[in-house]
Design a protein around this motif. Sequence first.
Motif, PDB file in Angstrom:
ATOM      1  N   ILE A   4       0.845  -1.210   0.000  1.00 20.55           N
ATOM      2  CA  ILE A   4       0.000   0.000   0.000  1.00 20.55           C
ATOM      3  C   ILE A   4       0.875   1.253   0.000  1.00 20.55           C
ATOM      4  O   ILE A   4       0.645   2.207  -0.746  1.00 20.55           O
ATOM      5  CB  ILE A   4      -0.920   0.012   1.249  1.00 20.55           C
ATOM      6  CG1 ILE A   4      -1.900  -1.162   1.185  1.00 20.55           C
ATOM      7  CG2 ILE A   4      -1.675   1.331   1.379  1.00 20.55           C
ATOM      8  CD1 ILE A   4      -2.905  -1.097   0.077  1.00 20.55           C
ATOM      9  N   LEU A   5       1.923   1.225   0.837  1.00 20.06           N
ATOM     10  CA  LEU A   5       2.822   2.379   0.912  1.00 20.06           C
ATOM     11  C   LEU A   5       3.515   2.623  -0.424  1.00 20.06           C
ATOM     12  O   LEU A   5       3.594   3.759  -0.901  1.00 20.06           O
ATOM     13  CB  LEU A   5       3.887   2.137   1.999  1.00 20.06           C
ATOM     14  CG  LEU A   5       3.465   2.488   3.412  1.00 20.06           C
ATOM     15  CD1 LEU A   5       4.571   2.093   4.389  1.00 20.06           C
ATOM     16  CD2 LEU A   5       3.201   3.980   3.543  1.00 20.06           C
ATOM     17  N   ALA A  63      -3.268   0.333  -8.935  1.00 16.09           N
ATOM     18  CA  ALA A  63      -4.117  -0.511  -8.081  1.00 16.09           C
ATOM     19  C   ALA A  63      -4.098  -1.954  -8.583  1.00 16.09           C
ATOM     20  O   ALA A  63      -3.978  -2.899  -7.792  1.00 16.09           O
ATOM     21  CB  ALA A  63      -5.543   0.032  -8.069  1.00 16.09           C
ATOM     22  N   VAL A  64      -4.173  -2.123  -9.921  1.00 13.16           N
ATOM     23  CA  VAL A  64      -4.141  -3.480 -10.494  1.00 13.16           C
ATOM     24  C   VAL A  64      -2.786  -4.123 -10.189  1.00 13.16           C
ATOM     25  O   VAL A  64      -2.709  -5.275  -9.742  1.00 13.16           O
ATOM     26  CB  VAL A  64      -4.399  -3.426 -12.028  1.00 13.16           C
ATOM     27  CG1 VAL A  64      -4.112  -4.787 -12.665  1.00 13.16           C
ATOM     28  CG2 VAL A  64      -5.833  -3.002 -12.308  1.00 13.16           C
ATOM     29  N   PHE A  98       0.497  -7.816  -7.159  1.00 14.74           N
ATOM     30  CA  PHE A  98       1.653  -7.985  -6.280  1.00 14.74           C
ATOM     31  C   PHE A  98       1.227  -8.578  -4.936  1.00 14.74           C
ATOM     32  O   PHE A  98       1.902  -9.458  -4.389  1.00 14.74           O
ATOM     33  CB  PHE A  98       2.340  -6.631  -6.072  1.00 14.74           C
ATOM     34  CG  PHE A  98       3.649  -6.763  -5.358  1.00 14.74           C
ATOM     35  CD1 PHE A  98       4.778  -7.236  -6.006  1.00 14.74           C
ATOM     36  CD2 PHE A  98       3.748  -6.454  -4.008  1.00 14.74           C
ATOM     37  CE1 PHE A  98       5.983  -7.380  -5.334  1.00 14.74           C
ATOM     38  CE2 PHE A  98       4.951  -6.605  -3.329  1.00 14.74           C
ATOM     39  CZ  PHE A  98       6.069  -7.064  -3.995  1.00 14.74           C
ATOM     40  N   LEU A  99       0.061  -8.104  -4.455  1.00 14.25           N
ATOM     41  CA  LEU A  99      -0.442  -8.634  -3.174  1.00 14.25           C
ATOM     42  C   LEU A  99      -0.749 -10.121  -3.281  1.00 14.25           C
ATOM     43  O   LEU A  99      -0.475 -10.901  -2.371  1.00 14.25           O
ATOM     44  CB  LEU A  99      -1.705  -7.889  -2.746  1.00 14.25           C
ATOM     45  CG  LEU A  99      -1.478  -6.701  -1.823  1.00 14.25           C
ATOM     46  CD1 LEU A  99      -2.803  -6.021  -1.513  1.00 14.25           C
ATOM     47  CD2 LEU A  99      -0.825  -7.156  -0.520  1.00 14.25           C
ATOM     48  N   GLY A 100      -1.359 -10.493  -4.434  1.00 18.29           N
ATOM     49  CA  GLY A 100      -1.667 -11.915  -4.663  1.00 18.29           C
ATOM     50  C   GLY A 100      -0.397 -12.741  -4.646  1.00 18.29           C
ATOM     51  O   GLY A 100      -0.308 -13.787  -3.983  1.00 18.29           O
ATOM     52  N   ILE A 101       0.630 -12.222  -5.366  1.00 23.25           N
ATOM     53  CA  ILE A 101       1.915 -12.939  -5.403  1.00 23.25           C
ATOM     54  C   ILE A 101       2.519 -12.973  -3.998  1.00 23.25           C
ATOM     55  O   ILE A 101       3.038 -14.000  -3.554  1.00 23.25           O
ATOM     56  CB  ILE A 101       2.890 -12.248  -6.389  1.00 23.25           C
ATOM     57  CG1 ILE A 101       2.356 -12.396  -7.813  1.00 23.25           C
ATOM     58  CG2 ILE A 101       4.282 -12.833  -6.294  1.00 23.25           C
ATOM     59  CD1 ILE A 101       3.049 -11.540  -8.832  1.00 23.25           C
TER      60      ILE A 101
END
Length: 449
Positions: free
Chosen positions: A16-17, A165-166, A171-174
């Motif tokens: 997020i940062l 955002a995408v 990246f969050l999923g990974i």
Amino acid sequence: MKLVAFLLPLVFLLVILIAETVTRITEGAIYEDLLQRGVAISRVVALSSGYSILSGDRLAMDSLAAETKNSAGDIEYLSIRDTEEMVLAHNLIEERGKKHAASIRVKALATFLETQAYEVVRQGKELIEFTTPIFFAGKRVGTVSLGISRDSVLAAQKDIRKSIAVAAAVFLGIALLGTFAIASFITTPVKKLSSGVNELASGAPFHPIPLRSGDELGELTMNFNRMAETILSQKNRLSRYAKDLEESYIATVRVLAASIDARDPYTLGHSTRVAFLSCELGRRLGFDMEEIEHLEKACLFHDVGKIRTPDEILLKEKRLDPKEIGLMQRHPDDGADILRMAPSLHRYIPAVRYHHEWYNGTGYPERRKDSEIPIHAQIIALADAFDAMTTSRPYRKALTSGKALEEIIRFRGTQFSPELADAFVRMVRDMPPMEAVDTDTASKRGMAL
Ligand SMILES: [Fe+2]
């Protein structure tokens, strides 16, 4: 899961940062680019239009205004005016010759040399307006105002936000998968170590944990395997020592039992004959080898408490008086006390303590009855009684096997369990006549079980 719960918020916060920082930087760059472009266009128009104002070349100014307006889709208006604020050229023909209508200034953005940039509202639209004075030969001759729509910036910023955002979601999923992978990578060897510890603690067969890496966890696993092997080898050694100790104690008690039997010439070999008969009956009842071994040792111990019985009672050739009977009847409890001294022999205590109980509850020492009497004790009671009856005593002659069996049948349901008494009688009838049994051989067979 704890590791994931710890790592995931950190990764989430970091993503997020980073996304927020990248968005801010990109938006700033887009805005800066717009300002630079607006300043450059405004200054170029100011430089190009000075001569035309002085020469009154309206056509050149109109052409400049129209071409500038058409050069980029987000340019909303371009106004060239004289020092009296009269519009000389405008992308809207109807504005020419009119007094310049000032925009509503919302916020000053920046000043680049003589060009000023403002956020403004003009005819209901949000614009960034660039105002540059026009000089010719060092004298101010007019002003250029250029309005660029903020919509394009906002749209570009929106596109950037969406893209970031995408990217952040991907990246969050990974990161999520990575976190689980890292957690699994770290916790799998720890879990294996933990299950190894449990195996070791429960006494289940231990399998060395495979080494998967040469890092600290690999070293820990290797050390654990070594420790487990050491523990198991010491445990096996201790088990052997315990077994040796038990065997030597049993050997001692065998000697003791034989000594007690030998104290009375009439009971010589009694314990081993009881063991032989009991084990035969146990085998007929379907006992496994371990239980038969257990029963055999219990038989050898059954009268060990007689070590405390005085000779004048044990060897008395006449019938015992009530007081003497009371002393004699203490031998099951005395036997239990002797066995209690060695934890490995505790398992034989019930058989020793209750081998004089009667099926109908009139025996001793606890007047137990029926199924309250351990089965080993009930079996020993039968073999003990049969051997006593078929052995001569000072006050009576030995009964024959047949007579002794009749007595057992007579006490079926009172002294003895009916089922066990029947099985015992069937067994003895199936055996060669007891008088012909070589008790030495029998005892060896019993002991070898
Ligand atoms: Fe006894």
